[in-house]
Design a protein around this motif. Sequence first.
Motif, mmCIF file in Angstrom:
data_model
loop_
_atom_site.group_PDB
_atom_site.id
_atom_site.type_symbol
_atom_site.label_atom_id
_atom_site.label_comp_id
_atom_site.label_asym_id
_atom_site.label_seq_id
_atom_site.Cartn_x
_atom_site.Cartn_y
_atom_site.Cartn_z
ATOM 1 N N MET A 2 0.701 -0.978 -0.199
ATOM 2 C CA MET A 2 -0.183 0.521 0.330
ATOM 3 C C MET A 2 1.207 1.316 -0.075
ATOM 4 O O MET A 2 1.682 1.116 0.814
ATOM 5 C CB MET A 2 -0.713 0.114 1.047
ATOM 6 C CG MET A 2 -1.998 1.032 0.980
ATOM 7 S SD MET A 2 -3.090 1.008 2.873
ATOM 8 C CE MET A 2 -2.263 1.005 4.088
ATOM 9 N N HIS A 3 1.292 2.000 -1.471
ATOM 10 C CA HIS A 3 1.375 3.878 -1.079
ATOM 11 C C HIS A 3 0.705 4.430 0.070
ATOM 12 O O HIS A 3 -0.963 4.522 -0.839
ATOM 13 C CB HIS A 3 1.652 3.908 -2.688
ATOM 14 C CG HIS A 3 2.866 4.769 -2.560
ATOM 15 N ND1 HIS A 3 2.928 5.302 -3.743
ATOM 16 C CD2 HIS A 3 3.110 6.014 -1.521
ATOM 17 C CE1 HIS A 3 3.889 6.337 -3.898
ATOM 18 N NE2 HIS A 3 3.927 6.240 -2.434
ATOM 19 N N VAL A 4 1.314 4.713 0.557
ATOM 20 C CA VAL A 4 0.269 5.970 1.507
ATOM 21 C C VAL A 4 1.621 7.359 1.076
ATOM 22 O O VAL A 4 2.319 7.357 1.512
ATOM 23 C CB VAL A 4 0.820 5.187 2.399
ATOM 24 C CG1 VAL A 4 -0.423 5.781 3.841
ATOM 25 C CG2 VAL A 4 -0.716 4.105 3.366
ATOM 26 N N TYR A 5 0.269 8.485 1.101
ATOM 27 C CA TYR A 5 0.563 9.366 0.835
ATOM 28 C C TYR A 5 0.008 10.688 1.692
ATOM 29 O O TYR A 5 -0.898 9.980 2.048
ATOM 30 C CB TYR A 5 0.045 10.010 -0.335
ATOM 31 C CG TYR A 5 -0.014 9.054 -1.556
ATOM 32 C CD1 TYR A 5 1.207 9.615 -2.030
ATOM 33 C CD2 TYR A 5 -0.634 8.317 -2.758
ATOM 34 C CE1 TYR A 5 1.384 8.110 -4.222
ATOM 35 C CE2 TYR A 5 -0.908 7.247 -2.991
ATOM 36 C CZ TYR A 5 0.477 7.755 -4.090
ATOM 37 O OH TYR A 5 0.843 6.520 -4.906
ATOM 38 N N SER A 6 0.686 11.101 2.301
ATOM 39 C CA SER A 6 0.195 12.031 3.465
ATOM 40 C C SER A 6 0.643 13.612 3.407
ATOM 41 O O SER A 6 -0.602 14.147 3.689
ATOM 42 C CB SER A 6 1.122 11.404 4.791
ATOM 43 O OG SER A 6 2.700 11.756 4.462
ATOM 44 N N SER A 49 2.925 -5.135 3.507
ATOM 45 C CA SER A 49 2.426 -6.154 4.114
ATOM 46 C C SER A 49 0.902 -7.027 4.794
ATOM 47 O O SER A 49 0.489 -7.500 5.038
ATOM 48 C CB SER A 49 2.362 -5.563 6.104
ATOM 49 O OG SER A 49 1.305 -4.245 6.418
ATOM 50 N N PHE A 50 0.845 -6.890 3.018
ATOM 51 C CA PHE A 50 -0.450 -7.251 2.715
ATOM 52 C C PHE A 50 -0.149 -8.830 2.143
ATOM 53 O O PHE A 50 0.330 -9.025 1.004
ATOM 54 C CB PHE A 50 -1.219 -6.409 1.297
ATOM 55 C CG PHE A 50 -1.592 -4.698 2.537
ATOM 56 C CD1 PHE A 50 -2.693 -5.142 3.686
ATOM 57 C CD2 PHE A 50 -1.198 -3.897 2.083
ATOM 58 C CE1 PHE A 50 -2.783 -3.823 4.375
ATOM 59 C CE2 PHE A 50 -0.961 -3.136 3.434
ATOM 60 C CZ PHE A 50 -2.432 -2.941 4.011
ATOM 61 N N HIS A 61 -6.772 -2.835 -0.223
ATOM 62 C CA HIS A 61 -7.583 -2.057 -0.668
ATOM 63 C C HIS A 61 -8.994 -1.752 0.218
ATOM 64 O O HIS A 61 -9.149 -0.402 0.595
ATOM 65 C CB HIS A 61 -8.759 -2.659 -1.754
ATOM 66 C CG HIS A 61 -8.398 -2.703 -2.792
ATOM 67 N ND1 HIS A 61 -7.496 -1.325 -3.395
ATOM 68 C CD2 HIS A 61 -7.755 -3.643 -4.491
ATOM 69 C CE1 HIS A 61 -7.044 -1.314 -5.235
ATOM 70 N NE2 HIS A 61 -7.240 -2.519 -5.230
ATOM 71 N N ALA A 62 -9.214 -2.572 1.250
ATOM 72 C CA ALA A 62 -9.960 -2.692 2.336
ATOM 73 C C ALA A 62 -9.132 -2.017 3.701
ATOM 74 O O ALA A 62 -10.438 -1.280 4.209
ATOM 75 C CB ALA A 62 -10.258 -3.907 3.123
ATOM 76 N N ARG A 87 -8.299 6.573 2.753
ATOM 77 C CA ARG A 87 -7.303 7.549 3.040
ATOM 78 C C ARG A 87 -6.621 7.224 1.467
ATOM 79 O O ARG A 87 -7.375 7.134 0.524
ATOM 80 C CB ARG A 87 -5.813 5.756 3.801
ATOM 81 C CG ARG A 87 -6.939 5.605 5.006
ATOM 82 C CD ARG A 87 -6.216 4.494 5.916
ATOM 83 N NE ARG A 87 -4.364 4.720 5.862
ATOM 84 C CZ ARG A 87 -3.902 3.676 6.105
ATOM 85 N NH1 ARG A 87 -3.857 3.216 6.175
ATOM 86 N NH2 ARG A 87 -2.352 5.201 7.054
ATOM 87 N N ALA A 88 -4.985 8.130 2.084
ATOM 88 C CA ALA A 88 -5.303 8.736 0.545
ATOM 89 C C ALA A 88 -3.990 7.993 0.272
ATOM 90 O O ALA A 88 -2.388 7.571 0.434
ATOM 91 C CB ALA A 88 -4.080 10.491 0.556
#
Length: 89
Positions: free
Chosen positions: A33-37, A50-51, A58-59, A64-65
Motif C-alpha cells: 500500500m502506497h500511502v500519501y500523507s 504487509s498485505f 484495498h480494504a 485514505r490517500a
Amino acid sequence: MRHSFGLIVTVGALLAAAPSHAQTFDPRYPVCMHVYSGASGGGGEWYDCSFTSLPQCHATAAGRAASCDLNPYYPVNAPPPRWHHKRSG
C-alpha cells in the motif's frame, strides 16, 4: 596536529551525511500500500508491504490517500518452501 584535523574533518563529514533509508519493499508480501500523507499529514509518503492480497490492501486503504500495488520485489516464480518432516528414531 595534522592528523587530528583530518580526523575531525572525517568525523564531521560522516555525521553530516544524510541517513540512509531502510528497504522500502518487504519481499515477503506480494502487495504493498502506497500511502500519501501530503502537507497536512506531515509530508512524505511511504509503502506498507504487509498485505497478502489486493482486496485486503484495498480494504485497509479505503478512505485514505493511498493506493495498492503489486510488490515488484516479491519473488513470483520462486518455488514454494519445502517442508521437512523430522524422523523420530
